[in-house]
Design a protein around this motif. Structure first.
Motif, PDB file in Angstrom:
ATOM      1  N   LYS A  59     -19.074  13.571   2.774  1.00 33.49           N
ATOM      2  CA  LYS A  59     -18.386  13.343   4.103  1.00 33.49           C
ATOM      3  C   LYS A  59     -19.266  13.185   5.188  1.00 33.49           C
ATOM      4  N   TYR A  83     -11.566   5.842   3.093  1.00 32.48           N
ATOM      5  CA  TYR A  83     -11.188   6.757   3.677  1.00 32.48           C
ATOM      6  C   TYR A  83      -9.330   6.702   4.186  1.00 32.48           C
ATOM      7  N   PHE A 102     -11.548  11.733  11.550  1.00 33.20           N
ATOM      8  CA  PHE A 102     -12.667  11.550  10.622  1.00 33.20           C
ATOM      9  C   PHE A 102     -14.141  11.755  11.129  1.00 33.20           C
ATOM     10  N   THR A 134      -9.408  16.097   8.640  1.00 36.08           N
ATOM     11  CA  THR A 134      -8.419  15.178   8.083  1.00 36.08           C
ATOM     12  C   THR A 134      -6.961  15.533   8.790  1.00 36.08           C
TER      13      THR A 134
END
Length: 195
Positions: free
Chosen positions: A74, A135, A146, A151
């Motif tokens: 991520k 995503y 993000f 989230t």
């Protein structure tokens, strides 16, 4: 990585030497040592054999590593999106400041300036869109969360999805209007101050 510590812990619980464990899963003693000292990471086949040998699930064996791996991926995606966005914006600014003078001085040869800059901007805009698609980022708030490594929860996601049909066209329209106004102002400045 936690898997090295877990292998060592489980090996000691079963009173196995590194050599004894190596024989059970068909690797060398040095390989076991490398895993335990985090010099290397076991492949999938070895992880399966280790989980059978220790009578634990794969999830238990790699506990702690999975979350770290997700965060690493991520973080890389956040950094990539940031990088692509900056490159796209630089291309747009370069277009904004160079298109009018290029056509003013070079006539239609100004396309040689315009087309590469436009292609550069479109290429990086496409890269940003691919990350957003991966995503499922649709609204400004989702993109902002993000970029901060967060989230939205289910309720927030549903609320944001309800905004999407009108929010994206408004963002695009606002961007086009701002770009057009800035381009017009720069054109007026160039015409006023250029010979």
């Amino acid at each position: 990585m936690e898997v090295g510590k877990n292998i060592k812990s489980y090996r000691q619980q079963f009173n196995l030497s590194q050599e004894g464990l190596a024989e059970k899963i068909y690797v060398t003693r040095q390989t076991i040592s490398n895993w335990e000292t985090e010099k290397s990471y076991p492949d999938v086949h070895s992880l399966v054999l280790l989980s059978h040998c220790f009578k634990v699930s794969l999830a238990q064996l790699i506990e702690g590593d999975l979350d770290k791996m997700k965060k690493i991926v991520k973080k890389e995606d956040i950094d990539l999106m940031d990088c692509y966005t900056k490159k796209m914006m630089w291309a747009m600014l370069a277009l904004l400041f160079t298109v009018f003078p290029a056509f003013y001085y070079l006539d239609w040869w100004g396309m040689l300036v315009y087309l590469p800059l436009a292609a550069f901007g479109i290429y990086y805009a496409h890269k940003v869109e691919k990350i957003k698609d991966n995503y499922d980022l649709k609204t400004y708030r989702q993109i902002l969360a993000f970029s901060q490594g967060k989230t939205l929860d289910d309720l927030e996601t549903r609320i944001e999805k309800a905004k999407y049909p009108y929010q994206k066209p408004l963002i695009v329209l606002g961007f086009i209007l701002a770009f057009a106004v800035l381009a017009s102002l720069l054109a007026l400045i160039y015409v006023r101050f250029l010979p």
